[in-house]
Design an enzyme around this catalytic site. Structure first.
Site, PDB file in Angstrom:
ATOM      1  N   ILE A 318      10.869  -2.237   3.855  1.00  0.00           N
ATOM      2  CA  ILE A 318      10.217  -2.291   5.170  1.00  0.00           C
ATOM      3  C   ILE A 318       9.765  -3.697   5.521  1.00  0.00           C
ATOM      4  O   ILE A 318       9.251  -3.950   6.596  1.00  0.00           O
ATOM      5  CB  ILE A 318       9.027  -1.305   5.268  1.00  0.00           C
ATOM      6  CG1 ILE A 318       8.026  -1.542   4.131  1.00  0.00           C
ATOM      7  CG2 ILE A 318       9.514   0.126   5.313  1.00  0.00           C
ATOM      8  CD1 ILE A 318       6.724  -0.756   4.287  1.00  0.00           C
ATOM      9  N   GLY A 319       9.956  -4.631   4.617  1.00  0.00           N
ATOM     10  CA  GLY A 319       9.555  -5.997   4.933  1.00  0.00           C
ATOM     11  C   GLY A 319       9.845  -6.908   3.760  1.00  0.00           C
ATOM     12  O   GLY A 319      10.214  -6.456   2.675  1.00  0.00           O
ATOM     13  N   GLY A 321       8.440 -10.293   1.399  1.00  0.00           N
ATOM     14  CA  GLY A 321       7.217 -11.010   1.035  1.00  0.00           C
ATOM     15  C   GLY A 321       7.584 -12.293   0.336  1.00  0.00           C
ATOM     16  O   GLY A 321       8.766 -12.548   0.072  1.00  0.00           O
ATOM     17  N   GLU A 322       6.530 -13.080   0.045  1.00  0.00           N
ATOM     18  CA  GLU A 322       6.751 -14.362  -0.627  1.00  0.00           C
ATOM     19  C   GLU A 322       7.379 -14.140  -2.003  1.00  0.00           C
ATOM     20  O   GLU A 322       8.196 -14.915  -2.461  1.00  0.00           O
ATOM     21  CB  GLU A 322       5.392 -15.053  -0.762  1.00  0.00           C
ATOM     22  CG  GLU A 322       5.465 -16.477  -1.241  1.00  0.00           C
ATOM     23  CD  GLU A 322       4.085 -17.031  -1.572  1.00  0.00           C
ATOM     24  OE1 GLU A 322       3.078 -16.333  -1.348  1.00  0.00           O
ATOM     25  OE2 GLU A 322       4.054 -18.167  -2.070  1.00  0.00           O
ATOM     26  N   VAL A 326       8.966  -5.685   0.306  1.00  0.00           N
ATOM     27  CA  VAL A 326       7.953  -4.639   0.484  1.00  0.00           C
ATOM     28  C   VAL A 326       8.734  -3.383   0.872  1.00  0.00           C
ATOM     29  O   VAL A 326       9.595  -3.426   1.748  1.00  0.00           O
ATOM     30  CB  VAL A 326       6.935  -5.000   1.589  1.00  0.00           C
ATOM     31  CG1 VAL A 326       5.891  -3.887   1.714  1.00  0.00           C
ATOM     32  CG2 VAL A 326       6.268  -6.322   1.310  1.00  0.00           C
ATOM     33  N   LYS A 344       4.856  -3.252  -2.991  1.00  0.00           N
ATOM     34  CA  LYS A 344       5.263  -4.659  -2.975  1.00  0.00           C
ATOM     35  C   LYS A 344       5.839  -4.952  -4.349  1.00  0.00           C
ATOM     36  O   LYS A 344       5.186  -4.644  -5.366  1.00  0.00           O
ATOM     37  CB  LYS A 344       4.024  -5.514  -2.714  1.00  0.00           C
ATOM     38  CG  LYS A 344       4.286  -6.783  -1.981  1.00  0.00           C
ATOM     39  CD  LYS A 344       2.980  -7.465  -1.670  1.00  0.00           C
ATOM     40  CE  LYS A 344       3.155  -8.503  -0.602  1.00  0.00           C
ATOM     41  NZ  LYS A 344       1.919  -9.160  -0.254  1.00  0.00           N
ATOM     42  N   ASP A 437      -7.015 -15.958   6.733  1.00  0.00           N
ATOM     43  CA  ASP A 437      -5.752 -15.791   7.471  1.00  0.00           C
ATOM     44  C   ASP A 437      -5.812 -14.521   8.322  1.00  0.00           C
ATOM     45  O   ASP A 437      -4.868 -13.733   8.348  1.00  0.00           O
ATOM     46  CB  ASP A 437      -4.580 -15.744   6.494  1.00  0.00           C
ATOM     47  CG  ASP A 437      -3.247 -15.982   7.201  1.00  0.00           C
ATOM     48  OD1 ASP A 437      -3.261 -16.417   8.373  1.00  0.00           O
ATOM     49  OD2 ASP A 437      -2.200 -15.708   6.586  1.00  0.00           O
TER      50      ASP A 437
HETATM   51  O1  32W Z   1       9.144  -0.069  10.099  1.00  0.00           O
HETATM   52  C1  32W Z   1       8.697  -0.930   9.421  1.00  0.00           C
HETATM   53  N1  32W Z   1       9.370  -2.090   9.238  1.00  0.00           N
HETATM   54  C2  32W Z   1      10.621  -2.392   9.914  1.00  0.00           C
HETATM   55  C3  32W Z   1      11.770  -2.355   9.028  1.00  0.00           C
HETATM   56  O2  32W Z   1      11.878  -1.122   8.355  1.00  0.00           O
HETATM   57  C4  32W Z   1      13.142  -0.826   7.785  1.00  0.00           C
HETATM   58  C5  32W Z   1       7.376  -0.756   8.749  1.00  0.00           C
HETATM   59  C6  32W Z   1       6.791   0.508   8.727  1.00  0.00           C
HETATM   60  C7  32W Z   1       5.547   0.705   8.079  1.00  0.00           C
HETATM   61  C8  32W Z   1       4.925  -0.359   7.463  1.00  0.00           C
HETATM   62  C9  32W Z   1       5.494  -1.617   7.511  1.00  0.00           C
HETATM   63  C10 32W Z   1       6.733  -1.822   8.165  1.00  0.00           C
HETATM   64  N2  32W Z   1       3.708  -0.072   6.830  1.00  0.00           N
HETATM   65  C11 32W Z   1       3.091  -0.726   5.825  1.00  0.00           C
HETATM   66  N3  32W Z   1       3.421  -1.966   5.525  1.00  0.00           N
HETATM   67  C12 32W Z   1       2.838  -2.592   4.478  1.00  0.00           C
HETATM   68  C13 32W Z   1       1.850  -1.915   3.731  1.00  0.00           C
HETATM   69  C14 32W Z   1       1.494  -0.625   4.134  1.00  0.00           C
HETATM   70  N4  32W Z   1       2.109  -0.049   5.167  1.00  0.00           N
HETATM   71  C15 32W Z   1       3.215  -3.890   4.126  1.00  0.00           C
HETATM   72  C16 32W Z   1       2.624  -4.503   3.028  1.00  0.00           C
HETATM   73  C17 32W Z   1       1.685  -3.817   2.278  1.00  0.00           C
HETATM   74  C18 32W Z   1       1.261  -2.550   2.616  1.00  0.00           C
HETATM   75  C19 32W Z   1       1.137  -4.436   1.059  1.00  0.00           C
HETATM   76  C20 32W Z   1       0.395  -5.569   1.148  1.00  0.00           C
HETATM   77  C21 32W Z   1      -0.063  -6.142  -0.010  1.00  0.00           C
HETATM   78  N5  32W Z   1       0.223  -5.629  -1.221  1.00  0.00           N
HETATM   79  C22 32W Z   1       0.932  -4.497  -1.295  1.00  0.00           C
HETATM   80  C23 32W Z   1       1.415  -3.880  -0.175  1.00  0.00           C
END
Ligand code: 32W
Length: 668
Positions: A318-319, A321-322, A326, A344, A437
């Site tokens: 879904i994302g 990271g450095e 994620v 992550k 930040d």
């Molecule tokens: O739809 C999403 N992204 C677009 C591409 O998808 C294929 C998307 C949906 C839900 C979330 C993020 C993107 N939700 C979410 N993101 C997080 C999270 C909790 N929920 C991102 C990072 C972290 C938690 C995290 C931060 C720090 N340490 C661990 C996890």
């Protein structure tokens, strides 16, 4: 116009250009899809004025209203079969607010002398997804105006909801009223419920002399206890100061050389970023920098639960990271149920330093416990890849969420997001944690629109040496001038960033200072320039932003004050009525330069309404001149049904109109 509190629609219209030479004009409303018990005020037929209120409509429904102008001869023309001229108004209702919660009662088990546990049942008609409950309370001798407020998040899947109101006086009667909150706003308050805290002068069976003696004895004891506590505090302060001075004067003040705990004291970054020593009493109230630990693995062991990798199933990326991807995933819970989580991961081949930096985020997050701060569920460190597992936030990051939902929320909904973030930041600042930040991109949004502060992992060591974010630069647009100039990162510099987040929220994810280069932003802010109010921004909210952007950091509000201010505004919607006026030069910043626009397509793109390009061009609107005469009533026919979008488009059309008029005058 749609009242988002009660699904009441107010229809207004203009008289026809030609009244047929008669003065007995009146109006008629037809609404084919309205429910049978719909109420029209003053009435549905023969309306003398130019306005009608329509109530008892369904939530979230689009209705078509036909407005006919009639006069004394209309009946004859109808009889002859002549088609009646009318206009069509489309309006979509919002959800109504929830009905009152039911069966408020006292939860004896969680009540004490200064705390009252309350229970209630969810409203019969929630009319949406309940996010929180507002608990209004006061003593029986106070008036409603003196009421205090307590907030409780909705506990999903439970008909009975509970909360504990703390900090009450013992042996005192309190009046409680509870209201559920949804996206549509605060619902109806429950009938007042009186509950009494334990202790105090209840049913004293003794004579007045005994009572007087007891009171005197208690008084003497209290004075003695107060003196002892005072002496103890003075002694502890002196001791702490001695230790503080020792550290502050140490030539090599590196945190790694500090023992993490010494004589029950813990080392931390203070509210103003300085080193302080605080007593370690019971549950940690102060954040501990994981980099004060010699071994980062020891810190993570202390603050995070180890999860067996076999309990995690990765679903999607879904994302990025450095340190790695994620992902969304499923976690097997001890009761064999599964929970959606965010994971992550640390990429393979990461160095020991990367691994320490990666895990430091979990060590930080694991120390926090607040409904507006992202929750750490655990870590996987014993097997590879290392993982940090947190709660999953369905609506992803706030900046993306706002951009995707441009114009869709009411001001109270936007304020509720701001309140959540301010409350999370109040908690973090009370833990003496400075975020550094804070930005909409680092806020995550749940399915019920609860906003949670996240991203603690960039590089918490950034206060030593250059402050570098993932992108390798200070987030200039979000950062207070003193933090940019001399790295003075404090809770007050977080407040500056919070003001920028408020601006991002009110402008639905617009980039602060637009496409200005960083150096121009620094120069302008230094000279006293501040971001103008976004479109339709209440003056009171822009004023709060300006307060956060005071040059002198001591003049900025604290997060606690910000929460109180937002609560006051929520309780008093009149204070939100006056909209801030953008100055002339400011308008040029937030709006497109109209001389650069040549077509309706370009114009719609420039105001981020590009999604309506097709419907406008299909309806023959190509040149800017073509849209200058459009009115709000024309927009539903062009597919613009959201009131927020209608307002945005109309506001821009008004500017275009005056721009074209000015251009004409110049030619004459
Ligand atoms: O739809 C999403 N992204 C677009 C591409 O998808 C294929 C998307 C949906 C839900 C979330 C993020 C993107 N939700 C979410 N993101 C997080 C999270 C909790 N929920 C991102 C990072 C972290 C938690 C995290 C931060 C720090 N340490 C661990 C996890």
């Amino acid at each position: 116009m749609v009242d988002n509190k009660s699904s009441v629609v107010t229809l207004t219209w203009q008289p026809p250009d030609n009244n047929g030479g008669r003065n007995d004009i009146a109006y008629w409303i037809d609404c084919p899809l309205c429910p049978p018990d719909t109420e029209f005020s003053p009435r549905q037929h023969d309306i003398p004025g130019l306005e009608v209120n329509v109530s008892r409509l369904e939530s979230h429904t689009t209705y078509e209203f036909l407005v006919y102008a009639v006069n004394g001869v209309s009946e004859q023309s109808m009889a002859t079969g002549v088609k009646q001229e009318h206009i069509v108004i489309n309006a979509t209702t919002f959800s109504s607010v929830p009905s009152a919660v039911r069966e408020v009662s006292i939860d004896e088990e969680s009540s004490s002398k200064t705390t009252l546990g309350l229970m209630w049942k969810v409203p019969m008609f929630p009319n949406g997804v309940i996010t929180t409950y507002q608990i209004r309370y006061r003593t029986t001798v106070e008036t409603v105006a003196d009421s205090k407020y307590h907030y409780q998040n909705h506990q999903a899947h439970s008909e009975v909801q509970r909360t504990q109101v703390t900090g009450l006086q013992q042996g005192t009667d309190y009046v409680f009223s509870i209201a559920a909150t949804t996206k549509a706003g605060v619902g109806e308050y429950s009938t007042p419920f009186v509950a009494r805290t334990e202790g105090g002068p209840k049913n004293a069976p003794y004579g007045p002399a005994i009572i007087a003696g007891a009171v005197a004895a208690v008084f003497v004891i209290m004075v003695l206890v107060a003196v002892v506590i005072f002496l103890l505090i003075c002694w502890r302060r002196r001791k702490a100061n001695q230790l503080y001075l020792k550290i502050a004067s140490c030539p090599n003040n590196g945190k790694k050389e500090m023992p993490p705990t010494a004589n029950g004291m813990i080392y931390s970054n203070g509210p103003n970023g300085e080193a302080v020593i605080l007593p370690h009493i019971g549950k940690a109230r102060t954040y501990i920098d994981p980099f004060t630990y010699e071994d980062p693995v020891q810190a993570v062991r202390e603050f995070a639960t180890e999860i067996d990798a076999s309990c995690i199933r990765i679903l999607d990326v879904i994302g990025g990271g450095e340190f790695g991807d994620v992902c969304s995933g499923l976690m097997l819970m001890p009761d064999k149920s599964t929970r959606k989580v965010a994971v992550k991961t640390l990429k393979t081949g990461a160095s020991d330093k990367d691994r320490a930096d990666f895990l430091s985020e979990a060590s930080i997050m694991g120390q926090f416990d607040d409904p507006n701060v992202i929750e750490l569920l655990g870590v996987v460190t014993r097997t590879r890849p290392a993982m940090i597992v947190t709660e999953y936030m369905e609506n992803r990051s706030l900046d993306t969420f706002l951009k995707e939902n441009d114009g869709k929320f009411s001001v109270p909904q936007l304020i509720s997001m701001m309140r959540g973030i301010a409350s999370g930041m109040r908690y973090l600042s009370e833990m003496n944690f400075v975020h550094r930040d804070l930005a909409a991109r680092n806020i995550l949004v749940s399915s019920t629109l609860v906003c949670k502060v996240a991203d603690f992992g960039l590089s918490r060591r950034k206060h030593e040496g250059a402050y570098e974010t993932k992108g390798g630069k200070i987030p200039i647009r979000w950062t207070a001038p003193e933090a940019i100039a001399f790295k003075k990162f404090t809770s007050a510099s977080d407040v500056w960033s919070y003001g920028i987040v408020m601006w991002e929220i009110m402008s639905y994810g617009e980039r602060p200072y637009w496409n200005w280069p960083n150096q121009d932003v620094i120069r302008a802010v230094e000279k006293g320039y501040r971001l103008p109010p976004p479109m339709d921004c209440p003056e009171a909210l822009h004023q709060l932003m300006l307060d956060c952007w005071q040059k002198d950091r001591n003049h900025r509000p604290t997060f606690s004050t910000i929460v109180s201010t937002l609560d006051r505004l929520t309780r008093n919607p009149h204070a939100l009525r006056p909209l801030a006026k953008a100055g002339v030069n400011q308008m040029n910043n937030s709006f497109t330069d109209l001389t650069q626009l040549h077509s309706v397509t370009e114009w719609l793109d420039s105001i981020k309404m590009g999604r309506y390009k097709d419907t406008f061009s299909q309806a023959g609107y190509v040149r800017l001149e073509d849209i200058a005469r459009l009115s709000q009533g024309d927009l539903p026919r062009l597919g613009v049904n959201l009131v927020g979008h209608q307002k945005k488009i109309m506001k821009s059309i008004h500017s275009i109109r005056s721009h074209l008029e000015q251009a004409e005058e110049t030619l004459v």
